[in-house]
Design a protein around this motif. Structure first.
Motif, PDB file in Angstrom:
ATOM      1  N   VAL A  54      -1.530  26.164  39.537  1.00 11.05           N
ATOM      2  CA  VAL A  54      -2.285  24.973  39.143  1.00 11.05           C
ATOM      3  C   VAL A  54      -1.291  23.890  38.776  1.00 11.05           C
ATOM      4  CG1 VAL A  54      -4.266  26.312  38.323  1.00 11.05           C
ATOM      5  CG2 VAL A  54      -2.488  25.614  36.703  1.00 11.05           C
ATOM      6  N   GLU A  55      -1.726  22.635  38.874  1.00  8.37           N
ATOM      7  CA  GLU A  55      -0.825  21.517  38.589  1.00  8.37           C
ATOM      8  C   GLU A  55      -0.732  21.215  37.103  1.00  8.37           C
ATOM      9  OE1 GLU A  55      -0.381  16.740  39.633  1.00  8.37           O
ATOM     10  OE2 GLU A  55      -1.712  18.012  40.823  1.00  8.37           O
ATOM     11  N   ASP A  56      -1.848  21.328  36.391  1.00  9.73           N
ATOM     12  CA  ASP A  56      -1.899  20.932  34.982  1.00  9.73           C
ATOM     13  C   ASP A  56      -2.661  21.997  34.195  1.00  9.73           C
ATOM     14  OD1 ASP A  56      -2.365  19.801  32.489  1.00  9.73           O
ATOM     15  OD2 ASP A  56      -2.738  17.801  33.266  1.00  9.73           O
ATOM     16  N   ARG A  58      -1.490  28.169  31.127  1.00  5.28           N
ATOM     17  CA  ARG A  58      -0.046  27.922  31.187  1.00  5.28           C
ATOM     18  C   ARG A  58       0.658  28.884  32.140  1.00  5.28           C
ATOM     19  NH1 ARG A  58       4.209  24.366  30.092  1.00  5.28           N
ATOM     20  NH2 ARG A  58       3.241  23.715  28.130  1.00  5.28           N
ATOM     21  N   PRO A  59       0.341  30.201  32.123  1.00  3.39           N
ATOM     22  CA  PRO A  59       0.983  31.094  33.101  1.00  3.39           C
ATOM     23  C   PRO A  59       0.682  30.691  34.543  1.00  3.39           C
ATOM     24  CG  PRO A  59       0.011  32.367  31.318  1.00  3.39           C
ATOM     25  CD  PRO A  59      -0.479  30.963  31.150  1.00  3.39           C
ATOM     26  N   ALA A  97     -16.557  19.605  23.021  1.00  2.32           N
ATOM     27  CA  ALA A  97     -15.583  19.278  21.973  1.00  2.32           C
ATOM     28  C   ALA A  97     -14.337  20.155  22.106  1.00  2.32           C
ATOM     29  CB  ALA A  97     -16.211  19.455  20.596  1.00  2.32           C
ATOM     30  N   VAL A  98     -14.554  21.438  22.377  1.00  2.00           N
ATOM     31  CA  VAL A  98     -13.426  22.357  22.593  1.00  2.00           C
ATOM     32  C   VAL A  98     -12.658  21.964  23.848  1.00  2.00           C
ATOM     33  CG1 VAL A  98     -12.771  24.753  23.100  1.00  2.00           C
ATOM     34  CG2 VAL A  98     -14.532  24.274  21.371  1.00  2.00           C
ATOM     35  N   ALA A  99     -13.389  21.715  24.919  1.00  3.18           N
ATOM     36  CA  ALA A  99     -12.754  21.394  26.203  1.00  3.18           C
ATOM     37  C   ALA A  99     -11.938  20.101  26.114  1.00  3.18           C
ATOM     38  CB  ALA A  99     -13.812  21.279  27.296  1.00  3.18           C
ATOM     39  N   HIS A 100     -12.470  19.098  25.424  1.00  9.61           N
ATOM     40  CA  HIS A 100     -11.725  17.846  25.283  1.00  9.61           C
ATOM     41  C   HIS A 100     -10.414  18.067  24.527  1.00  9.61           C
ATOM     42  CE1 HIS A 100     -10.470  13.802  24.420  1.00  9.61           C
ATOM     43  NE2 HIS A 100     -10.547  14.056  23.126  1.00  9.61           N
ATOM     44  N   ALA A 101     -10.467  18.838  23.453  1.00 10.90           N
ATOM     45  CA  ALA A 101      -9.248  19.095  22.681  1.00 10.90           C
ATOM     46  C   ALA A 101      -8.185  19.773  23.543  1.00 10.90           C
ATOM     47  CB  ALA A 101      -9.579  19.964  21.460  1.00 10.90           C
ATOM     48  N   ILE A 102      -8.610  20.710  24.375  1.00 17.22           N
ATOM     49  CA  ILE A 102      -7.660  21.402  25.253  1.00 17.22           C
ATOM     50  C   ILE A 102      -7.083  20.438  26.285  1.00 17.22           C
ATOM     51  CG2 ILE A 102      -7.461  23.184  27.033  1.00 17.22           C
ATOM     52  CD1 ILE A 102      -9.653  24.730  25.442  1.00 17.22           C
ATOM     53  N   GLU A 103      -7.943  19.644  26.907  1.00 20.76           N
ATOM     54  CA  GLU A 103      -7.485  18.748  27.971  1.00 20.76           C
ATOM     55  C   GLU A 103      -6.547  17.671  27.427  1.00 20.76           C
ATOM     56  OE1 GLU A 103      -9.339  16.401  31.839  1.00 20.76           O
ATOM     57  OE2 GLU A 103     -10.664  17.314  30.348  1.00 20.76           O
ATOM     58  N   GLY A 120      -7.137  24.754  31.832  1.00 17.29           N
ATOM     59  CA  GLY A 120      -7.531  25.451  30.606  1.00 17.29           C
ATOM     60  C   GLY A 120      -8.870  24.968  30.080  1.00 17.29           C
ATOM     61  N   SER A 121      -9.129  23.669  30.190  1.00 21.28           N
ATOM     62  CA  SER A 121     -10.423  23.147  29.741  1.00 21.28           C
ATOM     63  C   SER A 121     -11.549  23.671  30.627  1.00 21.28           C
ATOM     64  CB  SER A 121     -10.416  21.616  29.718  1.00 21.28           C
ATOM     65  OG  SER A 121     -10.291  21.074  31.017  1.00 21.28           O
ATOM     66  N   ARG A 122     -11.270  23.827  31.914  1.00 17.40           N
ATOM     67  CA  ARG A 122     -12.277  24.375  32.833  1.00 17.40           C
ATOM     68  C   ARG A 122     -12.584  25.832  32.477  1.00 17.40           C
ATOM     69  NH1 ARG A 122     -13.097  27.597  36.775  1.00 17.40           N
ATOM     70  NH2 ARG A 122     -10.949  28.355  36.738  1.00 17.40           N
TER      71      ARG A 122
END
Length: 206
Positions: A78-80, A70-71, A105-111, A85-87
């Motif tokens: 970054v655009e999104d 987010r920062p 599973a973690v990455a999908h939830a973040i994205e 964050g998922s990366r």
């Protein structure tokens, strides 16, 4: 809040605490999307996740990492922040040797946590993270955050009230889980009462 109240496995608690320390370093300052927001989302996720029968380890990791970029988005780097964050989460968790299916599973939830754009959350944990993130924008905390943002950006009280009408009051109808819907109803009711009160004060009625 003590993690032990929700998670009994010591290795899981240590992983979550390590991730909390890792996530914290991305936030140099507080604000509407500072680390205090992350910790409130974590608390909401654990309470909702326990009621809904979610995998609390995956949920806690996703909550702690969901806004690490987010920062970067705020700085225009970054655009999104959800995609970035998922990366970041994938790289971090893989560096710890975390199982690949759980990394994803973690990455999908973040994205998928942003309600304003895709992808749609497909797992229970992703739905709960999205719900918790929205819940933190409603109720007493949500009101405080709106006016924090307004102070940071020079927005008037009247403009802030328009934001409530355009966005905040619509959030209760966007919840995925039954637990979050119940919580949103209470927070929404409080927000409506506050808006009615402040409008009457602006008009000089009370």
């Amino acid at each position: 809040m003590r993690l032990e109240e929700f998670i009994g496995d010591g290795d899981s608690i240590r992983l979550i605490e390590r991730t909390r320390d890792y996530a914290r370093h991305f936030f140099e300052r507080e604000g509407t999307h500072g680390f205090s927001h992350v910790e409130r989302v974590l608390n909401l996720c654990l309470h909702i996740g326990r009621e809904e029968g979610a995998d609390l380890e995956i949920l806690a990791l996703a909550a702690l990492l969901h806004d690490v970029a987010r920062p970067l988005e705020s700085e225009g780097r970054v655009e999104d922040h959800a995609v970035e964050g998922s990366r970041i989460a994938r790289h971090y968790l893989r560096s710890l040797g975390y199982p690949e299916d759980r990394v994803e599973a973690v990455a999908h939830a973040i994205e998928a946590h942003r309600f304003s754009r895709g992808p749609e959350p497909e797992t229970l944990e992703a739905k709960i993270l999205s719900d918790a993130d929205k819940l933190d924008a409603i109720g007493a905390i949500g009101i405080a955050r709106v006016f924090m943002y307004s102070g940071e950006h020079g927005r008037s009280i009247e403009d802030s009230l328009e934001h409530f009408e355009e966005k905040i009051l619509k959030l209760k109808d966007l919840m995925y889980t039954e637990t979050a819907r119940r919580m949103a109803e209470e927070r929404h009711r409080f927000t409506e009462e506050f808006i009615e009160r402040i409008r009457r004060e602006i008009e000089g009625e009370i």
